[in-house]
Write a protein that holds these residues in place. Sequence first.
Motif, short mmCIF file in Angstrom:
data_model
loop_
_atom_site.label_atom_id
_atom_site.label_comp_id
_atom_site.label_asym_id
_atom_site.label_seq_id
_atom_site.Cartn_x
_atom_site.Cartn_y
_atom_site.Cartn_z
N UNK A 1 107.13 8.41 39.72
CA UNK A 1 107.58 7.53 38.78
C UNK A 1 106.43 7.87 37.60
N UNK A 2 105.26 7.73 37.96
CA UNK A 2 104.17 7.74 37.02
C UNK A 2 103.77 9.15 36.47
N UNK A 3 104.52 10.11 36.88
CA UNK A 3 104.23 11.49 36.56
C UNK A 3 104.08 11.46 34.80
N UNK A 4 104.97 10.81 34.18
CA UNK A 4 105.38 10.86 32.70
C UNK A 4 104.26 10.01 31.87
N UNK A 5 103.46 9.18 32.68
CA UNK A 5 102.76 8.30 32.14
C UNK A 5 101.39 8.94 31.67
N UNK A 6 101.30 9.84 30.82
CA UNK A 6 100.25 10.70 30.07
C UNK A 6 99.80 10.23 28.74
N UNK A 7 98.79 9.24 28.65
CA UNK A 7 98.41 8.64 27.43
C UNK A 7 98.07 9.47 26.27
N UNK A 8 97.94 10.75 26.36
CA UNK A 8 97.93 11.52 25.19
C UNK A 8 99.22 11.75 24.49
N UNK A 9 100.30 11.41 25.03
CA UNK A 9 101.53 11.17 24.48
C UNK A 9 101.90 9.92 23.93
N UNK A 10 103.14 9.53 23.74
CA UNK A 10 103.74 8.48 23.15
C UNK A 10 104.16 7.52 24.21
N UNK A 11 103.55 6.39 24.50
CA UNK A 11 103.97 5.50 25.80
C UNK A 11 105.32 5.05 25.57
N UNK A 12 105.57 5.08 24.27
CA UNK A 12 107.27 4.57 24.36
C UNK A 12 108.23 5.37 24.88
N UNK A 13 107.68 6.79 25.17
CA UNK A 13 108.51 7.90 25.86
C UNK A 13 108.33 7.96 27.36
N UNK A 14 107.30 6.79 27.97
CA UNK A 14 107.41 6.94 29.18
C UNK A 14 108.54 6.56 30.12
N UNK A 15 108.58 7.05 31.32
CA UNK A 15 109.72 6.47 32.03
C UNK A 15 109.63 4.85 32.39
N UNK A 16 110.72 4.17 32.06
CA UNK A 16 110.72 3.10 32.23
C UNK A 16 110.40 2.06 31.17
N UNK A 17 109.90 2.69 29.88
CA UNK A 17 109.37 2.02 28.89
C UNK A 17 110.29 1.96 27.68
N UNK A 18 110.58 1.00 26.93
CA UNK A 18 111.28 1.18 25.93
C UNK A 18 110.83 0.12 24.95
N UNK A 19 110.66 0.63 23.36
CA UNK A 19 109.94 -0.14 22.42
C UNK A 19 110.99 -0.69 21.23
N UNK A 20 110.39 -1.35 20.88
CA UNK A 20 111.27 -1.79 19.39
C UNK A 20 110.81 -1.09 18.35
#
Length: 400
Positions: free
Chosen positions: A54-73
């Motif tokens: 699950x956390x493979x996409x949680x790379x903080x050099x990118x946009x966290x709003x694109x992480x798995x499980x994360x949606x932003x306003x």
Amino acid sequence: MAARMTRRPVVLLLLAAAILAVAVQPAAATLHPVDYLALQAVRRALSDLPGSGFFASWDFTGDPCGFAGVSCSGDGRVVTLALGDPRAGAPGLSGAFPSAALARLSALSSLSLVPGRVSGGLSSAVAALPSLRFLALSGNLISGNLPGAFSPALRTVDLSKNSFSGRIPSSLLHIRSLRTLVLSHNSLSGEIPKTVSSPLVHLDLRNNRLSGGVPPLPMTVVYLSLAGNRLSGRVGGVLRRLTRLSFLDLGGNWFSGEVPGEVFSFRIGYLQLRKNAFSGELRPAGRLPSGATVDLSHNALSGRVPAELASAAAVYLNGNKFAGAVPAEIVAAAEGGRMRVLFLQDNFLTGISMRGVPSNAAVCAHWNCVAPPPTVVAACPAKGGRGRRRPPAQCGGRRG
């Protein structure tokens, strides 16, 4: 000419500086700094269980709003956080539930956590986030008391299959928007709060240690499960008002008194009252929907078996005090295959006339005041008995 040549390097230098600024600008700049730091803290607190990515996409050099499980306003706030791979059977997460970090996500409206091995407690600071509408943390190791405060915006709360203890806070049952409340499979104790004003549709409190009676419930309830507790008293007055019920499970408690006949007239597909102390005769006020399941086993019900049960697909009446003959309507339903399960064993029945049942049916009638027909004995599962009848001394004047 010289002036133009002088301006050109300046323009090129400014353009290069602008391109460089865009290139080095972190994509996370669109996310509010508080939320950015909160997500970093969540990542430090939790880990994938073996087999989970699950956390493979949680790379903080990118946009966290694109992480798995994360949606932003649109204004850069985290509004949805779904932690863990939601696919059935996927491994979950482990670690300590990051209450302090989650409490900083002030715009959060949906928080979920897949089943795993996350432990720790749930704080009021998380449960009472002002915009929180959906809270689901089922199937983990979260423990301690339930929070004393919850968001007034909540519509769904599922904290089932954890290790919560203590009492159900009354504040939880006064949330005006709450429709679904699932607290099953915990270690909650004490009484259900006396007043329930939330417009609940789905209420599941089964498999806890709750005691006392059942308070008046809102007429909006469609699904009600209180099974596997230590609840007691009469429930007729409560159930008669719940005319929208389609699922009712009160099994494994200490409820007593008569079963209200009105519940049989509801559009109820699953009626489970087994292993209580219900007594008296059954007087259905109507017929159950076709294909319903009715389990009234292991009570102290008496009188005749009501013909109104013939519309059900599965009927469990074993372990009661029913007497008389099995109604012709029920016999016909079993012989015709419309009733796939009919358990009548361990009663005081004196008439069981059945010529035969389909091979896929399960019909049991041993330990009554008449020997069951051979066709019924053959259709009875091994655990259902061996076709024996009660000794005449137990049947008094009943004739078989």
